[in-house]
Design a protein around this motif. Structure first.
Motif, PDB file in Angstrom:
ATOM      1  N   THR A  34     -29.430 -37.752 -19.228  1.00  0.00           N
ATOM      2  CA  THR A  34     -29.678 -36.315 -19.357  1.00  0.00           C
ATOM      3  C   THR A  34     -30.383 -36.049 -20.675  1.00  0.00           C
ATOM      4  O   THR A  34     -29.954 -36.530 -21.723  1.00  0.00           O
ATOM      5  CB  THR A  34     -28.359 -35.526 -19.299  1.00  0.00           C
TER       6      THR A  34
ATOM      7  N   THR B 114     -31.619 -40.838 -12.919  1.00  0.00           N
ATOM      8  CA  THR B 114     -30.761 -41.977 -12.609  1.00  0.00           C
ATOM      9  C   THR B 114     -31.575 -43.244 -12.817  1.00  0.00           C
ATOM     10  O   THR B 114     -32.568 -43.482 -12.119  1.00  0.00           O
ATOM     11  CB  THR B 114     -30.247 -41.904 -11.161  1.00  0.00           C
TER      12      THR B 114
ATOM     13  N   ASP C  24     -33.401 -29.132 -18.672  1.00  0.00           N
ATOM     14  CA  ASP C  24     -32.430 -30.192 -18.993  1.00  0.00           C
ATOM     15  C   ASP C  24     -32.393 -31.188 -17.838  1.00  0.00           C
ATOM     16  O   ASP C  24     -31.451 -31.189 -17.036  1.00  0.00           O
ATOM     17  CB  ASP C  24     -31.041 -29.596 -19.222  1.00  0.00           C
TER      18      ASP C  24
ATOM     19  N   ALA D 103     -23.459 -43.529 -18.423  1.00  0.00           N
ATOM     20  CA  ALA D 103     -24.121 -42.226 -18.562  1.00  0.00           C
ATOM     21  C   ALA D 103     -24.510 -41.999 -20.020  1.00  0.00           C
ATOM     22  O   ALA D 103     -23.774 -42.358 -20.948  1.00  0.00           O
ATOM     23  CB  ALA D 103     -23.202 -41.119 -18.078  1.00  0.00           C
TER      24      ALA D 103
ATOM     25  N   SER E 110     -32.081 -34.590 -15.465  1.00  0.00           N
ATOM     26  CA  SER E 110     -31.190 -35.737 -15.364  1.00  0.00           C
ATOM     27  C   SER E 110     -31.880 -36.792 -14.503  1.00  0.00           C
ATOM     28  O   SER E 110     -32.345 -36.499 -13.402  1.00  0.00           O
ATOM     29  CB  SER E 110     -29.842 -35.333 -14.747  1.00  0.00           C
TER      30      SER E 110
ATOM     31  N   SER F 126     -26.658 -39.152 -22.801  1.00  0.00           N
ATOM     32  CA  SER F 126     -27.340 -37.887 -23.096  1.00  0.00           C
ATOM     33  C   SER F 126     -28.104 -38.049 -24.397  1.00  0.00           C
ATOM     34  O   SER F 126     -27.613 -38.692 -25.335  1.00  0.00           O
ATOM     35  CB  SER F 126     -26.340 -36.735 -23.217  1.00  0.00           C
TER      36      SER F 126
ATOM     37  N   THR G 208     -32.584 -33.228 -23.372  1.00  0.00           N
ATOM     38  CA  THR G 208     -32.775 -31.855 -23.839  1.00  0.00           C
ATOM     39  C   THR G 208     -33.850 -31.864 -24.915  1.00  0.00           C
ATOM     40  O   THR G 208     -33.923 -32.800 -25.714  1.00  0.00           O
ATOM     41  CB  THR G 208     -31.464 -31.283 -24.410  1.00  0.00           C
TER      42      THR G 208
ATOM     43  N   PRO H  22     -26.771 -42.042 -15.006  1.00  0.00           N
ATOM     44  CA  PRO H  22     -27.605 -40.860 -15.304  1.00  0.00           C
ATOM     45  C   PRO H  22     -27.992 -40.765 -16.777  1.00  0.00           C
ATOM     46  O   PRO H  22     -27.195 -41.062 -17.666  1.00  0.00           O
ATOM     47  CB  PRO H  22     -26.701 -39.688 -14.899  1.00  0.00           C
TER      48      PRO H  22
END
Length: 305
Positions: free
Chosen positions: A59, A103, A99, A130, A101, A132, A61, A57
């Motif tokens: 993620t 894959t 926000d 993963a 997400s 962010s 912002t 994933p």
């Protein structure tokens, strides 16, 4: 075995021997000269596809530049392939969440986020774990309205155009036209030239407005105008003649607005005007004055020449 039993036995044997031949001669839809139909396949419920090896994933912002304030609405996210061969990259994923997400399989990507007319992008590498990340947007917003003195103008009567000044030209590049009062226009940080049209004639106001990062600039443009109702009458206060053609001119003879009807309404900027009314082949005129905020009837009396 008696004669009857022997005959039955012979007939039965012939029938059984003929069965394989008949089966071979039947066609795929019950006709002749074709193979027999296979039995239908029996399938179970659709199983989910197994995850691709290495997918993980991502993620994201969005933040306003110079602060840790997150952008919570008005976002459009796109994930593209990161290509260096000159071929237009494909969109891998998209979202309008605050926000989101995604894959993604291992590889290089370009994440972009759009906030109205402002955009930010960033290269991202996925390595099977993963991740962010944050993208920074330098943008704010405009919210516009109009008024005459202390009285707000009905939003349906207003339309705004937003320009980016270029050099000495305040209307150098059009950003957006037909903006409604109260609408939120998301823009990159900077100075913009706004034109406000009240009605469909010459009631126009202009202003230079600054959009600051992470803020909404709420601006009211003040008009000096009024709405007048045009009438051609036989006597003051009498019933208006239907089907009259009106022309509103400046004292110099420039046409501002034309209208047809018994009592059309026209919104005009404050100032002096000449009204021409045409009916049944006759022409009647009068001068009148528009004062800001004073809506009223303008009557032309049809006097015999």
């Amino acid at each position: 075995m008696g004669p009857v039993m022997r005959a039955l036995a012979v007939t039965g044997a012939m029938s059984m021997a003929a069965l394989p031949v008949l089966a071979q001669e039947r066609g795929p839809f019950g006709g002749r000269n074709g193979p027999a139909l296979p039995s239908p396949l029996i399938t179970g419920p659709q199983l989910p596809l197994p995850p691709v090896e290495g997918e993980a994933p991502l993620t994201l912002t969005a933040l306003f530049a110079g602060s840790n304030q997150p952008v919570r609405s008005g976002l459009a996210w796109r994930i593209y392939e990161d290509r260096s061969d000159g071929v237009r990259p494909n969109i891998v994923a998209r979202s309008e969440a605050a926000d989101p997400s995604f894959t993604l399989a291992p590889g290089g990507y370009v994440a972009t986020v759009t906030y109205g007319f402002a955009t930010a992008s960033k290269r991202i590498t996925m390595a099977g774990a993963a991740l962010s990340d944050r993208l920074t947007i330098t943008a704010g917003a405009l919210k516009l309205s109009g008024a005459i003195g202390d009285m707000k103008i009905t939003p349906a009567d207003l339309a705004f155009s937003v320009f980016v000044p270029i050099g000495t030209n305040s209307e150098g590049r059009l950003v957006r036209s037909g903006v409604k009062a109260g609408e939120l226009i998301r823009l990159p940080e900077g100075t913009y030239h706004v034109v406000s049209n009240y009605g469909e004639s010459n009631a126009i106001q202009r202003a230079d407005l600054k959009v600051e990062n992470g803020k909404v600039t709420d601006a009211t443009l003040n008009h000096r105008a009024a709405t007048v109702t045009l009438k051609l009458v036989a006597a003051p206060g009498a019933e208006a003649f239907a089907g009259t053609a009106f022309s509103v001119l400046t004292p110099g003879g420039d046409t501002i607005r034309e209208a047809i009807g018994a009592f059309p309404q026209v919104t005009l900027a404050e100032g002096d005007y000449v009204l021409i009314a045409r009916h049944d082949g006759q022409v009647f005129t009068r001068e009148f004055k528009v004062e800001s905020g004073m809506d009223r009837d303008i009557e032309v009396v049809a006097k015999a020449s």
